[in-house]
Design a protein around this motif. Structure first.
Motif, PDB file in Angstrom:
ATOM      1  N   HIS A 165      56.744  68.534  45.917  1.00 19.08           N
ATOM      2  CA  HIS A 165      57.245  69.474  44.915  1.00 19.08           C
ATOM      3  C   HIS A 165      56.257  70.583  44.560  1.00 19.08           C
ATOM      4  O   HIS A 165      56.564  71.429  43.744  1.00 19.08           O
ATOM      5  CB  HIS A 165      57.646  68.719  43.645  1.00 19.08           C
ATOM      6  CG  HIS A 165      58.693  67.688  43.888  1.00 19.08           C
ATOM      7  ND1 HIS A 165      59.951  68.025  44.328  1.00 19.08           N
ATOM      8  CD2 HIS A 165      58.657  66.351  43.799  1.00 19.08           C
ATOM      9  CE1 HIS A 165      60.660  66.916  44.472  1.00 19.08           C
ATOM     10  NE2 HIS A 165      59.890  65.889  44.163  1.00 19.08           N
ATOM     11  N   HIS A 171      51.195  66.187  30.879  1.00 16.52           N
ATOM     12  CA  HIS A 171      51.640  64.915  31.434  1.00 16.52           C
ATOM     13  C   HIS A 171      50.546  64.222  32.229  1.00 16.52           C
ATOM     14  O   HIS A 171      50.760  63.193  32.842  1.00 16.52           O
ATOM     15  CB  HIS A 171      52.925  65.086  32.259  1.00 16.52           C
ATOM     16  CG  HIS A 171      52.771  65.934  33.485  1.00 16.52           C
ATOM     17  ND1 HIS A 171      53.108  67.262  33.515  1.00 16.52           N
ATOM     18  CD2 HIS A 171      52.302  65.641  34.709  1.00 16.52           C
ATOM     19  CE1 HIS A 171      52.859  67.744  34.719  1.00 16.52           C
ATOM     20  NE2 HIS A 171      52.362  66.797  35.447  1.00 16.52           N
ATOM     21  N   MET A 209      59.999  74.726  34.996  1.00 14.97           N
ATOM     22  CA  MET A 209      59.763  73.290  35.111  1.00 14.97           C
ATOM     23  C   MET A 209      60.292  72.632  33.833  1.00 14.97           C
ATOM     24  O   MET A 209      59.749  72.858  32.761  1.00 14.97           O
ATOM     25  CB  MET A 209      58.262  73.003  35.210  1.00 14.97           C
ATOM     26  CG  MET A 209      57.503  73.952  36.127  1.00 14.97           C
ATOM     27  SD  MET A 209      57.797  73.586  37.849  1.00 14.97           S
ATOM     28  CE  MET A 209      56.689  72.216  38.050  1.00 14.97           C
ATOM     29  N   PRO A 210      61.347  71.829  33.946  1.00 13.76           N
ATOM     30  CA  PRO A 210      61.876  71.194  32.736  1.00 13.76           C
ATOM     31  C   PRO A 210      60.868  70.198  32.151  1.00 13.76           C
ATOM     32  O   PRO A 210      60.238  69.444  32.885  1.00 13.76           O
ATOM     33  CB  PRO A 210      63.137  70.484  33.228  1.00 13.76           C
ATOM     34  CG  PRO A 210      62.965  70.339  34.703  1.00 13.76           C
ATOM     35  CD  PRO A 210      62.079  71.440  35.165  1.00 13.76           C
ATOM     36  N   HIS A 246      59.428  66.929  30.681  1.00 13.15           N
ATOM     37  CA  HIS A 246      59.803  65.524  30.895  1.00 13.15           C
ATOM     38  C   HIS A 246      58.791  64.643  30.197  1.00 13.15           C
ATOM     39  O   HIS A 246      57.711  65.098  29.821  1.00 13.15           O
ATOM     40  CB  HIS A 246      59.868  65.206  32.385  1.00 13.15           C
ATOM     41  CG  HIS A 246      58.539  65.352  33.062  1.00 13.15           C
ATOM     42  ND1 HIS A 246      57.555  64.408  32.966  1.00 13.15           N
ATOM     43  CD2 HIS A 246      58.019  66.368  33.792  1.00 13.15           C
ATOM     44  CE1 HIS A 246      56.496  64.817  33.635  1.00 13.15           C
ATOM     45  NE2 HIS A 246      56.737  66.008  34.130  1.00 13.15           N
ATOM     46  N   ILE A 267      57.468  61.758  31.421  1.00 12.25           N
ATOM     47  CA  ILE A 267      56.840  60.787  32.329  1.00 12.25           C
ATOM     48  C   ILE A 267      55.426  60.431  31.859  1.00 12.25           C
ATOM     49  O   ILE A 267      54.973  59.310  31.998  1.00 12.25           O
ATOM     50  CB  ILE A 267      56.793  61.333  33.774  1.00 12.25           C
ATOM     51  CG1 ILE A 267      58.212  61.462  34.316  1.00 12.25           C
ATOM     52  CG2 ILE A 267      55.990  60.420  34.682  1.00 12.25           C
ATOM     53  CD1 ILE A 267      58.284  62.078  35.694  1.00 12.25           C
ATOM     54  N   LYS A 270      62.253  68.053  54.417  1.00 11.47           N
ATOM     55  CA  LYS A 270      61.039  67.242  54.369  1.00 11.47           C
ATOM     56  C   LYS A 270      61.262  65.868  54.996  1.00 11.47           C
ATOM     57  O   LYS A 270      60.372  65.319  55.634  1.00 11.47           O
ATOM     58  CB  LYS A 270      60.523  67.165  52.932  1.00 11.47           C
ATOM     59  CG  LYS A 270      60.013  68.538  52.529  1.00 11.47           C
ATOM     60  CD  LYS A 270      59.496  68.686  51.134  1.00 11.47           C
ATOM     61  CE  LYS A 270      59.182  70.181  50.932  1.00 11.47           C
ATOM     62  NZ  LYS A 270      58.579  70.479  49.655  1.00 11.47           N
ATOM     63  N   GLY A 278      62.212  66.865  39.334  1.00 11.45           N
ATOM     64  CA  GLY A 278      61.332  67.645  40.195  1.00 11.45           C
ATOM     65  C   GLY A 278      59.981  67.015  40.451  1.00 11.45           C
ATOM     66  O   GLY A 278      59.159  67.583  41.161  1.00 11.45           O
ATOM     67  N   TYR A 279      59.724  65.853  39.902  1.00 13.53           N
ATOM     68  CA  TYR A 279      58.459  65.176  40.159  1.00 13.53           C
ATOM     69  C   TYR A 279      58.693  63.863  40.877  1.00 13.53           C
ATOM     70  O   TYR A 279      59.770  63.297  40.798  1.00 13.53           O
ATOM     71  CB  TYR A 279      57.726  64.877  38.843  1.00 13.53           C
ATOM     72  CG  TYR A 279      57.291  66.116  38.115  1.00 13.53           C
ATOM     73  CD1 TYR A 279      56.001  66.611  38.267  1.00 13.53           C
ATOM     74  CD2 TYR A 279      58.173  66.789  37.284  1.00 13.53           C
ATOM     75  CE1 TYR A 279      55.605  67.762  37.605  1.00 13.53           C
ATOM     76  CE2 TYR A 279      57.782  67.935  36.620  1.00 13.53           C
ATOM     77  CZ  TYR A 279      56.504  68.419  36.784  1.00 13.53           C
ATOM     78  OH  TYR A 279      56.120  69.556  36.133  1.00 13.53           O
ATOM     79  N   LEU A 281      56.657  53.981  35.459  1.00 13.75           N
ATOM     80  CA  LEU A 281      57.499  54.548  34.400  1.00 13.75           C
ATOM     81  C   LEU A 281      57.654  53.554  33.254  1.00 13.75           C
ATOM     82  O   LEU A 281      57.555  52.347  33.438  1.00 13.75           O
ATOM     83  CB  LEU A 281      58.889  54.894  34.972  1.00 13.75           C
ATOM     84  CG  LEU A 281      58.906  55.815  36.176  1.00 13.75           C
ATOM     85  CD1 LEU A 281      60.331  56.008  36.659  1.00 13.75           C
ATOM     86  CD2 LEU A 281      58.273  57.156  35.850  1.00 13.75           C
ATOM     87  N   LEU A 309      62.529  54.739  30.621  1.00 15.22           N
ATOM     88  CA  LEU A 309      62.831  55.630  31.754  1.00 15.22           C
ATOM     89  C   LEU A 309      63.468  54.877  32.912  1.00 15.22           C
ATOM     90  O   LEU A 309      64.395  55.366  33.553  1.00 15.22           O
ATOM     91  CB  LEU A 309      61.545  56.283  32.245  1.00 15.22           C
ATOM     92  CG  LEU A 309      61.303  57.690  31.721  1.00 15.22           C
ATOM     93  CD1 LEU A 309      59.930  58.159  32.126  1.00 15.22           C
ATOM     94  CD2 LEU A 309      62.371  58.640  32.270  1.00 15.22           C
TER      95      LEU A 309
END
Lengths: 303, 740
Positions: free
Chosen positions: A24, A46, A260-261, A263, A265, B672, B717-718, B725, B729
């Motif tokens: 990404h 993050h 970039m939303p 998040h 994490i 990819k 996106g990650y 997690l 999540l």
């Protein structure tokens, strides 16, 4: 040993992770080197373990098997029986508890590595870079914080013919950016807020240098992908998007913007490091299309 | 071989009168009735006659008005008899059916029939069973189950008529009594097939007369059945009808290179529909739509019967690329299907459109198709068979993924296998305490491996010999080249290419275990006695040992310290397997690593092992790492695997990887995945199958995180390891997937 190899073997940097198969952060299949140390302190960070250029001791409660071994191992009395586990006032980061933790619930984060050693890991995935057009990405933390190491690592990667990318906040002296320019194929340049006051509040530093660097870097014709994290309630007001658009449009060259939303994490990491997560009530944006529409309307090419 | 002659004696000593055969028919035992019709003939001829009677007389499954016959879960003809045909053991006696029939005859006071059926059952009960000479511990994943691929393409081109012509030609040009018996047997099979085709036509006609609604499809089907498979097929539809029919008759096994065999007929339709010169898009579209619908019907039938392998794409006979519109249709028709077990041969020059279609099917969550390195297989296959000419380009697969040559080989299937953890367990008990050094220990282990393989091979070759003597395969002898030309039965070595597959299980566990022994036991950090004690009690009370074990390097992380051990074990094991020659073909055995669902069973019989595996836990899946021990992402995993001499394990070194659904949902992610697979093959990978994560796995990952350390999920996106997690999540991902 030639002088370049000698430096590569002797220059060391603080790394906290090297992740292979990153898909990404730049084109193709990449290996991302995560470096420690960052001048910013964004509320939504993050990677809180990346901020300081030193060891961090993390404790993952979910992995703890409650064997009590760490209580016996610690000579400083810094381990407690409760869920927080670590008395960080007493802990000297000796790492003994992490070494012996059977469940790997206690873990030391961060280590020093030479340019040559990092390069050796990066080169392992060369067959995948070839088929995918990928390469190496330097991330962090802020890679320019350890600019000597970063410079040498990028030079070494370029010498191997790799595609190089760097994730940066731009928060470093121009000379540091200028020095690495010729070894970077793609800048992933964060613009968190254009309003200086907001930036100071949310990221802990003024953004004048960041914005000035962005202009100068754009003027050199460098390949830049600007990136903005969308943090609902912080930097996603109409005014924020307008300022962002205006800034991008007055740059010497046109550049694309990736949103970039936000998040959550990273929230578990705060707990592991004994920190309080600064944004307990912020939710991930439900939908990015609205933001993209506004920016597109403003004339920005938005990813 | 005294064993062989005893069994032969058992079968041939029972002779029956013509009246008895009549009685057997009345009991619905057509195969047996034919078998006892020609008591003085060879076993092949007796079975061929049995098969003929079975084709002529056994009830047929119903026709439901479909465009194909048969459809759904069915045997052709129906197998209601107690004494049945089977493509893997020629003949089986179904004891419960036999007993029920005997009871019924007894109740009806049909004493004569009862006596005859009882005698037939007694005589054939002793019919040699496949794999009986292979002990369970040597049957890792199989014990001589016989997969094969009949030459569908040739039958479509020549028709059964062509086979009859060739048969007569060979028969007339040979003057050998045993060959005459052989050709008489083949003539019986053809007569049976011809009768069967006529009966099917009559069945369709009758059904059409009774149900006018069936007339539309029936008229078309009947027209096709009047041509195919007796005469050369003329259209794609006829080709599908014939292929479907033959596949049922052959016992629902493999289709092999279906997209190559049938492409000429579809190509002709596409050309014809466009008037030969200017492509007519609409007409072509309707031809394609119908072809897709027909292939879907065929796939449904294969799925309903748990049928096996279809190998598509790859190379043509000249070594050029062999991808066509039918290849794409095969992929599209497999979306969401469990079977057929679709195998795509991937060349470097495979068109991107085919690759995209492949990822569509993989993303549908069915785990199909498996991907094969075409250059790898076509280059290394002659290492088993010697000079193969253009045949090396016709590689295909049977069953799960046993490597064979389309239409002309008898590779059996997994004939036997070595469970390396069982061997290691023995070596540890015998040598660990006494061994002076790690090198001494590993030498002792490899010697034990070689000894075990020699023992397995001896059993497998006995089994191959017994199959030749007692289990002729009349149908495959007719349809697998070059049995007919050579006048040699299929199991006796009549096929052009003969080999056998020996499975190898537990390479990753053994490599991890050896690394542990080297790092801990031979450095005296944990002495040998203590390690043995820990294993004895399944590590209970030895948590410190287990912790030290987990700190040792693990295969699958691109870590030279352990990967080099895996290389040594794999190289020595594969070359030991290949050093033995098959009885059937005097060729090296094909080593394989095919564990599919069997890796759980393989672990059940093994106590705790030094790699930290607890007693009865599964062993590693195929050629891959032990589940959950690869922690550095797919590139590190693939690099570890590619260090192994995969090309030696040509019977197929299977690698399972799991992908997140999300990576396949964007075009960028797909590129990819393609790059990942292309790099794997460029590094020497031979086979890979990617599955997307499903619900159950995620649930299990929440309940047992230790089993899923390698699970990667993508969020906003990650990329992140699932285990890293927070619980909330994890649950949110689980919920999100539910709606996919």
């Amino acid at each position: 040993m030639n002088p370049i190899t000698a430096t590569a073997a002797t220059t060391h940097g603080w790394i906290f992770d090297i992740q292979r198969f990153c898909i990404h952060d730049g084109p193709g299949i990449r290996t991302t080197v995560f470096m420690k140390g960052c001048p910013l302190s964004c509320l939504w960070c993050h990677n809180p373990e990346s901020r300081r250029q030193q060891f961090e001791l993390a404790f993952y409660l979910s992995k703890c098997i409650h064997c009590g071994h760490c209580l016996q191992v610690c000579t400083k009395g810094a381990i407690r029986g409760d869920d927080a586990r670590i008395d960080r006032e007493r802990c000297t980061m000796c790492g003994r508890c992490a070494d012996q933790c059977p469940g790997e619930a206690l873990r030391m984060i961060g280590h020093k590595e030479s340019v040559a050693d990092v390069l050796a890991v990066v080169m392992r995935d060369q067959p995948f870079y070839e088929t995918s057009g990928g390469g190496v990405t330097l991330s962090g933390g802020e890679p320019l914080y350890q600019h000597e190491f970063t410079h040498q690592l990028l030079t070494a990667c370029k010498r191997q013919g790799l595609h190089t990318a760097i994730e940066t906040s731009g928060g470093a002296a121009w000379e540091r950016l200028d020095a690495i320019r010729s070894s970077v194929d793609l800048f992933l340049y964060d613009l968190k807020a254009i309003n200086p006051e907001k930036h100071r509040q949310q990221c802990g530093v003024d953004n004048a240098l960041i914005l000035a660097n962005a202009k100068r870097l754009s003027a050199t014709g460098a390949e830049i992908l600007f990136r903005t994290p969308i943090i609902p309630g912080f930097n996603d007001a109409e005014d924020d998007l307008r300022l962002l658009s205006e800034f991008l449009l007055q740059l010497p060259n046109p550049h694309r913007l990736e949103l970039m939303p936000y998040h959550r994490i990273g929230s578990g990491k705060y707990e592991a490091l004994g920190l309080t997560y600064p944004l307990p009530n912020v939710q991930a944006p439900a939908d990015m299309d609205g933001y993209k529409a506004v920016l597109t309307q403003n004339g920005i090419t938005c990813l | 071989m005294p064993v062989v002659s005893n069994i032969m004696l058992d079968i041939t000593s029972t002779t029956m009168s013509a009246l008895d055969c009549q009685a057997l028919r009345m009991c619905g035992e057509y195969l047996a009735s034919g078998y006892f019709e020609v008591p003085d003939a060879s076993n092949l001829r007796r079975l061929a006659r049995g098969l003929r009677r079975h084709f002529e007389l056994a009830p047929l499954p119903e026709w439901h008005g479909d465009l194909l016959y048969p459809t759904g879960s069915a045997d052709l003809p129906a197998m209601q008899s107690a004494i049945r045909f089977s493509y893997w053991s020629s003949l089986v006696v179904d004891t419960p059916t036999l007993e029920a029939k005997l009871r019924q005859l007894h109740d009806q006071s049909l004493n004569q029939a009862h006596e005859t059926l009882y005698a037939a059952g007694q005589a054939l009960q002793g019919f040699y069973r496949v794999g009986s000479s292979i002990p369970a511990e040597y049957g890792l994943g199989g014990a001589g189950y016989t997969h094969s691929i009949i030459n569908y393409g040739r039958i479509l081109r020549e028709g059964l008529g062509g086979y009859t012509t060739r048969l007569e030609h060979y028969d007339q040009s040979c003057h050998d009594a045993t060959k005459a018996d052989f050709y008489a047997a083949m003539r019986d099979v053809l007569a049976g097939l011809t009768a069967l085709c006529k009966r099917i036509q009559a069945l369709v006609e009758t059904a059409m007369a009774q149900t006018p609604y069936f007339r539309k499809n029936g008229t078309r089907l009947l027209k096709a059945l009047r041509q195919a498979p007796q005469q050369p097929v003329r259209s794609f539809y006829e080709a599908i009808v014939a292929t479907n029919l033959l596949w049922y008759i052959d016992g629902c096994d493999n289709l092999g290179r279906f997209d190559q065999d049938l492409w000429p007929y579809l190509e002709q339709a596409l050309t014809f529909s466009s008037g030969g010169s200017v492509p007519d898009k609409t007409a072509n579209e309707s031809v394609r739509t119908e072809a897709l619908e027909l292939v879907r019907m065929l796939w449904r039938n294969i799925d309903a019967n748990s049928g096996w392998n279809v190998a598509i794409g790859g190379s043509n006979g000249n070594g050029g690329p062999a991808y066509n519109e039918l290849t794409a249709i095969c992929l599209e028709a497999a979306v969401g299907r469990r079977r057929p077990n679709l195998a795509l041969r991937v060349r470097r020059d495979m068109p991107d459109t085919i690759f995209d279609r492949t990822l569509d099917t993989i993303a549908s969550g069915c785990g199909l198709p498996a991907l094969y390195n075409d250059e790898g297989y076509t280059y290394h296959l002659p290492g088993i068979y010697g000079d193969m000419g253009e045949d090396r380009y016709h590689v295909a697969f049977g069953g799960c993924t046993e490597t064979m040559v389309h239409g002309c080989s008898n590779v059996g299937s997994i004939d036997g296998g070595v469970n390396l953890l069982v061997v290691l367990d023995k070596t540890i008990k015998a040598h660990l305490v006494a061994a002076n050094s790690f090198d001494d220990f590993i030498t002792a282990f490899l010697a034990d491996v070689r000894m075990t393989i020699a023992a397995i091979v001896a059993c497998v070759n006995t089994d191959q010999r017994l199959k030749a003597a007692c289990q002729p395969q009349p149908l495959r002898t007719l349809f697998v080249d070059d049995c007919l030309e050579r006048g040699v039965e299929f199991n006796a070595g009549g096929a052009r290419y003969n080999s056998g597959v020996i499975n190898v299980g537990g390479i990753a566990n053994v490599a991890d275990a050896l690394a542990v022994l080297r790092e801990l036991v031979f450095t005296n950090k944990v002495n040998a006695e203590r390690m043995l004690a820990a294993l004895q009690v399944n590590y209970h009370g030895y948590e410190d040992v287990l912790q030290a074990v987990r700190g040792c390097p693990r295969f699958g992380n691109d870590d030279e310290r352990v990967d080099s051990l895996a290389v040594t074990v794999a190289r020595e094991t594969f070359s030991a397997v290949r050093s033995h020659r098959t009885w059937r073909g005097d060729t090296p055995f094909e080593p394989a690593c095919i564990m599919f669902v069997t890796y759980a069973g393989a672990g059940e019989i093994v106590g705790a092992t030094p790699d930290g595996r607890h007693a009865a836990e599964p062993v590693a899946d195929s050629i891959g790492p032990m589940q959950g021990r690869d922690m550095h992402g797919p590139t590190a995993l693939l690099r570890s695997v590619c260090k192994l001499p995969l090309q030696q394990a040509i019977g197929t070194p299977v690698l399972n990887i799991r992908l997140g659904r999300e990576i396949l949902s964007t075009s960028e992610g797909r590129e990819k995945v393609k790059a990942l697979i292309r790099a794997y093959f460029a590094m020497g990978g031979m086979q890979i199958q990617a599955t997307v994560i499903d619900q159950e796995v995620l649930r299990d990952a929440i309940a047992h995180p230790e089993r899923h350390a390698d699970l990667i999920v993508r969020i906003g996106g990650y990329s992140e390891y699932f285990n890293n997690l927070s619980s909330a999540l994890k649950l949110s991902i689980l919920e999100r997937t539910e709606h996919c």
